[in-house]
Design a protein around this motif. Sequence first.
Motif, PDB file in Angstrom:
ATOM      1  N   LEU A 211       0.825  -1.205   0.000  1.00 40.10           N
ATOM      2  CA  LEU A 211       0.000   0.000   0.000  1.00 40.10           C
ATOM      3  C   LEU A 211       0.861   1.258   0.000  1.00 40.10           C
ATOM      4  O   LEU A 211       0.497   2.271  -0.620  1.00 40.10           O
ATOM      5  N   GLY A 212       2.005   1.199   0.689  1.00 36.91           N
ATOM      6  CA  GLY A 212       2.915   2.344   0.655  1.00 36.91           C
ATOM      7  C   GLY A 212       3.455   2.592  -0.736  1.00 36.91           C
ATOM      8  O   GLY A 212       3.530   3.751  -1.204  1.00 36.91           O
ATOM      9  N   TRP A 213       3.828   1.532  -1.423  1.00 29.09           N
ATOM     10  CA  TRP A 213       4.310   1.635  -2.808  1.00 29.09           C
ATOM     11  C   TRP A 213       3.216   2.227  -3.703  1.00 29.09           C
ATOM     12  O   TRP A 213       3.469   3.115  -4.528  1.00 29.09           O
ATOM     13  N   THR A 214       1.998   1.724  -3.511  1.00 33.85           N
ATOM     14  CA  THR A 214       0.876   2.226  -4.309  1.00 33.85           C
ATOM     15  C   THR A 214       0.642   3.706  -4.058  1.00 33.85           C
ATOM     16  O   THR A 214       0.431   4.491  -4.998  1.00 33.85           O
ATOM     17  N   GLN A 215       0.676   4.108  -2.797  1.00 30.53           N
ATOM     18  CA  GLN A 215       0.430   5.499  -2.453  1.00 30.53           C
ATOM     19  C   GLN A 215       1.491   6.416  -3.048  1.00 30.53           C
ATOM     20  O   GLN A 215       1.186   7.509  -3.550  1.00 30.53           O
ATOM     21  N   ILE A 216       2.745   5.990  -3.028  1.00 28.83           N
ATOM     22  CA  ILE A 216       3.827   6.804  -3.581  1.00 28.83           C
ATOM     23  C   ILE A 216       3.673   6.962  -5.093  1.00 28.83           C
ATOM     24  O   ILE A 216       3.880   8.045  -5.654  1.00 28.83           O
ATOM     25  N   ASP A 217       3.272   5.883  -5.777  1.00 24.78           N
ATOM     26  CA  ASP A 217       3.196   5.912  -7.243  1.00 24.78           C
ATOM     27  C   ASP A 217       1.946   6.619  -7.763  1.00 24.78           C
ATOM     28  O   ASP A 217       2.028   7.469  -8.653  1.00 24.78           O
ATOM     29  N   THR A 218       0.800   6.241  -7.239  1.00 26.84           N
ATOM     30  CA  THR A 218      -0.466   6.718  -7.829  1.00 26.84           C
ATOM     31  C   THR A 218      -1.461   7.213  -6.796  1.00 26.84           C
ATOM     32  O   THR A 218      -2.623   7.456  -7.140  1.00 26.84           O
TER      33      THR A 218
END
Length: 339
Positions: A211-218
């Motif tokens: 979820l952290g990766w997702t939040q950073i990207d999009t």
Amino acid sequence: MELTTVWFILIAVLWVGYFVLEGFDFGVGMLLPVIGREENERRVLINTIGPVWDGNEVWVLVAGGATFAAFPEWYATLFSGFYLPLLLILVALIVRGLAFEYRAKRDEAQWRARWDLAIVIGSAVPALLWGVAFANILRGVPIDADMEYAGGFFNLLNPYALLGGLTTLLLFLTHGAVFISLKTDGRVREHARELALKIGVAAAAVTVVFLGWTQIDTGTVGSAVAFAVAAVALVGGLLAVLAGREGWAFIGTFVAIGLGVAGLFLALFPDVMPTTLADGTGLTTANAAATDYTLKIMTVVAVIFTPVVLAYQAWTYWVFRRRISVDHIPAPLPTPTRR
């Protein structure tokens, strides 16, 4: 609010319902040989989801149908580009359904063991591939100027998507273990509670990274709030397991998965399938939608029938709300002899 936005929200709700309900079905199926050490215990596990698993699958059928009708371009690109993983999911669901029906047809240990393996595989494959599919939708895939998928199967097996698959797999295992501890008693309940804590810790760690990766990207502000509350709910659910409060624990994993999926849709909107090609055309709620007339008719139908479906499914869960244990499992009928 435009009807395209309304139907994007409705489709998101359908996927949320599918993942929070079918998620524990998948978890129970994957844990069948782990928690069910004896035949009576395995029958207990199957009986916990026996009255509801097929009803839970209706959510994905309606989600697919709604996507086809409301966003035909999204449906066409998604099902052509993700053909192989979606086919594997479909085959796995069919095999799992057959296993539930056929494992008790013969009173032979080897016969039941083979169908039990089919239940495990038929639960694990969708649990993994749904995460891979949704992660790729968020990340974006090669879509050309004609809004057609221009990649191959191995484009879908990128690190972010595989992490998404591992996230859904571990979350569903945790959700299933918590559901088993809520619905059973005795040794099965205790074993499920222990596994929920062990798997839950790994699920929480992987989920935070994904979820952290997702939040950073999009990510957006809305997705950040949803992800944060989902993380808190998951931790709260694990603490409830530790305290022996299975009802609160199930609410925790239920809310965590639901808000996690909702956050993914919030991060995706207004896109429905972005492209990674510089000269490609990504799909949005505007260019992938059906006509206004179609959306109006669908809205009327949804307003009439959605409350009926929700009420019926809620009634089903209420009727089968009691705990079960090996004491409730009758002895198998003797196999008739042939003459």
